[in-house]
Design a protein around this motif. Sequence first.
Motif, PDB file in Angstrom:
ATOM      1  N   SER A  73       0.829  -1.194   0.000  1.00 19.23           N
ATOM      2  CA  SER A  73       0.000   0.000   0.000  1.00 19.23           C
ATOM      3  C   SER A  73       0.873   1.257   0.000  1.00 19.23           C
ATOM      4  O   SER A  73       1.750   1.404   0.858  1.00 19.23           O
ATOM      5  CB  SER A  73      -0.903   0.014   1.242  1.00 19.23           C
ATOM      6  OG  SER A  73      -1.412   1.306   1.478  1.00 19.23           O
TER       7      SER A  73
ATOM      8  N   ARG B 202      -8.349   3.544  -5.242  1.00 13.83           N
ATOM      9  CA  ARG B 202      -7.775   3.367  -3.908  1.00 13.83           C
ATOM     10  C   ARG B 202      -8.183   4.502  -2.968  1.00 13.83           C
ATOM     11  O   ARG B 202      -8.226   5.670  -3.372  1.00 13.83           O
ATOM     12  CB  ARG B 202      -6.244   3.303  -4.010  1.00 13.83           C
ATOM     13  CG  ARG B 202      -5.539   2.947  -2.712  1.00 13.83           C
ATOM     14  CD  ARG B 202      -4.028   2.959  -2.924  1.00 13.83           C
ATOM     15  NE  ARG B 202      -3.633   1.913  -3.850  1.00 13.83           N
ATOM     16  CZ  ARG B 202      -3.407   0.655  -3.494  1.00 13.83           C
ATOM     17  NH1 ARG B 202      -3.557   0.293  -2.235  1.00 13.83           N
ATOM     18  NH2 ARG B 202      -3.032  -0.235  -4.391  1.00 13.83           N
TER      19      ARG B 202
ATOM     20  N   TYR C  15      -7.527   6.697   0.608  1.00 11.07           N
ATOM     21  CA  TYR C  15      -6.462   7.103   1.520  1.00 11.07           C
ATOM     22  C   TYR C  15      -7.090   7.805   2.726  1.00 11.07           C
ATOM     23  O   TYR C  15      -8.008   8.608   2.565  1.00 11.07           O
ATOM     24  CB  TYR C  15      -5.479   8.042   0.819  1.00 11.07           C
ATOM     25  CG  TYR C  15      -4.663   7.365  -0.262  1.00 11.07           C
ATOM     26  CD1 TYR C  15      -3.392   6.868   0.015  1.00 11.07           C
ATOM     27  CD2 TYR C  15      -5.158   7.225  -1.558  1.00 11.07           C
ATOM     28  CE1 TYR C  15      -2.641   6.252  -0.965  1.00 11.07           C
ATOM     29  CE2 TYR C  15      -4.418   6.605  -2.542  1.00 11.07           C
ATOM     30  CZ  TYR C  15      -3.155   6.121  -2.253  1.00 11.07           C
ATOM     31  OH  TYR C  15      -2.423   5.505  -3.221  1.00 11.07           O
TER      32      TYR C  15
END
Length: 367
Positions: free
Chosen positions: A232, A256, A258
């Motif tokens: 990651s 993705r 965050y």
Amino acid sequence: MRSLFVCNTPYQLFNVMNLALNDVQGTRLVSDLFIVARFRDAKKVYDRVIAEHTFESVYLIDPRSGDTFIKECRDSILISLEKKIKKYQIDSYDFLEKKYDQVFIADEMPFGLLMCQFYKSASVWIYEDGYPYYYKNFWQDLCRGRKQKILSLFNRGLSTIHPKAFFVNNAEMCQSKVAEKTIQLPKWNDQNPAFPAVCRLFAFDSQSMVSQKKVIFLERPFEECPKYNGLSPEKLLMDLDLVEDSLVRIHPRSGRKYNEVLVDYGDNMWELECLSNITNEHILVGDCSNAQFSPKILANKEPYLIFAYRLFYSYHDLEDPNNYEKQIDRIRKAYSRKDKILIPKNVEELRNALTWILTKGSDEIID
């Protein structure tokens, strides 16, 4: 003399504006532009292009889904070029009645190639579409492909068309032989009339997050690579204690999420960030992203480049690991300071590289 431009990406439009507004090959105000809507907000950009009054006519093309190899070959032989063009959804086909003296394309996408064939008496010029095109000869590769070999038997296809020149933003770095000669595009600076125009087209905000952080992590849709090891980017930055100093620039195809790091969702065009906000002191971290090469190509800037592909992929399982090394070797040769190009083999080497850059406490070079 009337010219025709085809573009499929924002970067291609960025370069088309440079060609047209600097009247390269007599293209100012006697040109038509075809925008293939393959990118986000293409309709908004199309409307802004019209408002600029740079081109006589602007067409927005809705790209159709691709045919199978056999159907494409069959249609290329049995169906007229005009009928193939009309398979695309376009508001108007009035351009079919026009005569173009020049066709400008940047890649091997079907609509542009179709224009080259339909306006067969026009000169074909190619303009760049990013760093990979600096060393590959896509036109020759196309002509050697199965489809073009079949079409050549029927006097169709691209084998009789010879591009006159290849326009690039950094001619010194270009090794491609895609055309008879390579020509330098007008340099991007405050005197270039294309610069304020592209800032308007892409709604560029000069006060961006890029200028606030020294370390820029250029994300990729890593999951698209079967050799991705699952690391990651956020966890990596946290382990390196770089959360406060870093900005993650999200790739358009990435989904993705965050939570702990500052994220730039790419509202500003990266090429304009390179021209306006990236400095020689920035640190660009990526696997081997084309975005890492942009500051040097566009503005002759030399930020630190950390190519971390060995951290994200199973290196020995990559189909062609040397391909990364060849790309990096080319940019290293162009850099005045070779030690600003780093390829860490693991997280510890990445940590050491960042410590060296941020503290300037060592002359050690990692390669």
